[in-house]
Scaffold this motif. Structure first.
Motif, PDB file in Angstrom:
ATOM      1  N   VAL A  26      40.735  38.391  33.263  1.00  0.00           N
ATOM      2  CA  VAL A  26      40.826  39.605  34.070  1.00  0.00           C
ATOM      3  C   VAL A  26      41.404  40.749  33.250  1.00  0.00           C
ATOM      4  N   LEU A  27      40.861  41.937  33.460  1.00  0.00           N
ATOM      5  CA  LEU A  27      41.433  43.140  32.859  1.00  0.00           C
ATOM      6  C   LEU A  27      42.777  43.442  33.515  1.00  0.00           C
ATOM      7  N   PRO A  28      43.754  43.966  32.770  1.00  0.00           N
ATOM      8  CA  PRO A  28      45.080  44.209  33.349  1.00  0.00           C
ATOM      9  C   PRO A  28      45.059  45.060  34.604  1.00  0.00           C
ATOM     10  N   SER A  29      44.255  46.115  34.635  1.00  0.00           N
ATOM     11  CA  SER A  29      44.219  46.976  35.818  1.00  0.00           C
ATOM     12  C   SER A  29      43.664  46.233  37.022  1.00  0.00           C
ATOM     13  N   VAL A  30      42.754  45.305  36.780  1.00  0.00           N
ATOM     14  CA  VAL A  30      42.193  44.517  37.870  1.00  0.00           C
ATOM     15  C   VAL A  30      43.211  43.507  38.364  1.00  0.00           C
ATOM     16  N   ALA A  31      43.940  42.884  37.422  1.00  0.00           N
ATOM     17  CA  ALA A  31      44.944  41.891  37.799  1.00  0.00           C
ATOM     18  C   ALA A  31      45.994  42.495  38.715  1.00  0.00           C
ATOM     19  N   ALA A  32      46.357  43.746  38.454  1.00  0.00           N
ATOM     20  CA  ALA A  32      47.422  44.380  39.229  1.00  0.00           C
ATOM     21  C   ALA A  32      46.963  44.895  40.582  1.00  0.00           C
ATOM     22  N   HIS A  33      45.691  45.271  40.714  1.00  0.00           N
ATOM     23  CA  HIS A  33      45.286  45.997  41.910  1.00  0.00           C
ATOM     24  C   HIS A  33      44.144  45.360  42.709  1.00  0.00           C
ATOM     25  N   LEU A  34      43.338  44.510  42.078  1.00  0.00           N
ATOM     26  CA  LEU A  34      42.210  43.938  42.800  1.00  0.00           C
ATOM     27  C   LEU A  34      42.422  42.465  43.153  1.00  0.00           C
ATOM     28  N   LEU A  35      43.157  41.746  42.293  1.00  0.00           N
ATOM     29  CA  LEU A  35      43.272  40.303  42.483  1.00  0.00           C
ATOM     30  C   LEU A  35      44.403  39.821  43.395  1.00  0.00           C
ATOM     31  N   PRO A  36      45.492  40.580  43.599  1.00  0.00           N
ATOM     32  CA  PRO A  36      46.573  40.024  44.423  1.00  0.00           C
ATOM     33  C   PRO A  36      46.135  39.509  45.783  1.00  0.00           C
ATOM     34  N   ALA A  37      45.287  40.232  46.481  1.00  0.00           N
ATOM     35  CA  ALA A  37      44.836  39.770  47.805  1.00  0.00           C
ATOM     36  C   ALA A  37      44.002  38.500  47.684  1.00  0.00           C
ATOM     37  N   VAL A  38      43.193  38.425  46.638  1.00  0.00           N
ATOM     38  CA  VAL A  38      42.376  37.228  46.413  1.00  0.00           C
ATOM     39  C   VAL A  38      43.276  36.027  46.164  1.00  0.00           C
ATOM     40  N   LEU A  39      44.244  36.193  45.275  1.00  0.00           N
ATOM     41  CA  LEU A  39      45.138  35.093  44.936  1.00  0.00           C
ATOM     42  C   LEU A  39      45.976  34.660  46.131  1.00  0.00           C
ATOM     43  N   ALA A  40      46.457  35.614  46.915  1.00  0.00           N
ATOM     44  CA  ALA A  40      47.284  35.276  48.073  1.00  0.00           C
ATOM     45  C   ALA A  40      46.505  34.436  49.079  1.00  0.00           C
ATOM     46  N   GLN A  41      45.298  34.840  49.388  1.00  0.00           N
ATOM     47  CA  GLN A  41      44.501  34.087  50.358  1.00  0.00           C
ATOM     48  C   GLN A  41      44.073  32.735  49.801  1.00  0.00           C
ATOM     49  N   PHE A  42      43.679  32.697  48.532  1.00  0.00           N
ATOM     50  CA  PHE A  42      43.248  31.432  47.947  1.00  0.00           C
ATOM     51  C   PHE A  42      44.402  30.443  47.902  1.00  0.00           C
TER      52      PHE A  42
END
Length: 304
Positions: A97-113
């Motif tokens: 993952v690109l750093p900007s994506v890790a910080a802003h796009l993935l948190p919701a994905v990781l939390a639900q998963f």
């Protein structure tokens, strides 16, 4: 040496009788005896002493029993672990993952998963160079990656997730700070704070400026996005960044040129989807992006 021979051996050792062991295994006694003899030939020693109505372990048999039981126990444990992975109770997913994506796009994905599959470990690999991700996915070092589109390698699965606008970060008090939009050609005389050559964001900056008819006057190069933000705040220069990478900036002005956007997508190795944890993570990522992004931001749909 066959696994079923180990099972037969352990059953005879526990029952102390070929007859009783054969009955518990639903085998004909001659068949069981043949398999035990084959096992003895394989290990090179007699494992049982045959008595009139029973059998007893020889010294070699007693030494072998411990290891046979351990091997069967390990096999059963392995089967249980496979069942856990298939049932998403355990497992691992490696995501680039690109750093900007890790910080802003993935948190919701990781939390639900994580809420759905707490036993599955997700290993994130952050990297600023998008093209390296494709090679890592293809080589099997990553299961998937959220990276810049379009792809450069063939044979990978891919889907666009978001097309995010490009903004220009400007220092406080800069003449562009209060603008509703800026055309790229207006930045021709500005000093630029940029990521180093080879980074995806830097490639995008160079490309957009070239399309606007000028080369950026780079005054600072860095490998850290946070340093870009800090330098702009301090008045060193301006910076062109995708919206996610610009998050938190005080003065971010949209670029009005129509092609000024970054297209992000997820790429995966098709065989990696044979792993239930990988397939489940990809499904969750696509579902959340479809639910939370606006139609303008969302990429073209395509089934995995």
């Amino acid at each position: 040496m066959e696994l079923h021979q180990l099972r037969y051996f352990v059953a005879v050792a526990k029952k102390g009788s070929m007859t009783h062991a054969a009955a518990s295994l639903f085998l004909a006694q001659p068949t069981l005896s043949i398999q035990i003899r084959k096992l003895e030939q394989e290990v090179g020693a007699k494992l049982f002493e045959r008595l009139a109505r029973s059998v007893v372990l020889t010294a070699a048999g007693a030494a072998f029993l411990e290891h046979a039981e351990r091997a069967l126990a390990e096999l059963e444990t392995g089967r249980d672990r496979v069942a856990d992975v298939v049932g998403l109770r355990h497992g691992r997913v490696a995501v680039g993952v690109l750093p900007s994506v890790a910080a802003h796009l993935l948190p919701a994905v990781l939390a639900q998963f994580r809420a759905e599959h707490p036993g599955v470990a997700v290993h994130l690999v952050e990297h600023d160079v998008s093209r390296d991700f494709e090679q890592l996915v293809q080589a099997g070092e990553l299961d998937m990656a959220v990276t810049r589109m379009p792809l450069t390698l063939t044979g990978l699965g891919a889907r666009t997730l978001v097309r995010e606008p490009i903004v220009v970060l400007v220092p406080p008090g800069h003449p562009l700070a209060g603008r509703q939009g800026v055309a790229l050609h207006e930045l021709a005389g500005e000093g630029f704070v940029c990521m180093r050559a080879g980074y995806g964001v830097r490639e995008l900056t160079d490309q957009l400026c070239a399309e606007a008819g000028f080369a950026p006057d780079v005054v600072i190069e860095t490998g850290q996005l946070s340093i870009v933000h800090g330098m702009v705040r301090s008045g060193v220069g301006v910076a062109l960044l995708p919206r996610l990478a610009a998050a938190g900036a005080e003065h971010a002005v949209p670029v009005t040129d129509p092609p000024a956007c970054r297209e992000l997508g997820v790429v995966w190795r098709r065989t990696a989807l044979e792993s239930p944890p990988v397939a489940a993570f990809l499904e969750r990522l696509l579902a959340i992006c479809d639910d939370e992004l606006t139609p303008a931001e969302r990429g073209a749909a395509g089934a995995p």
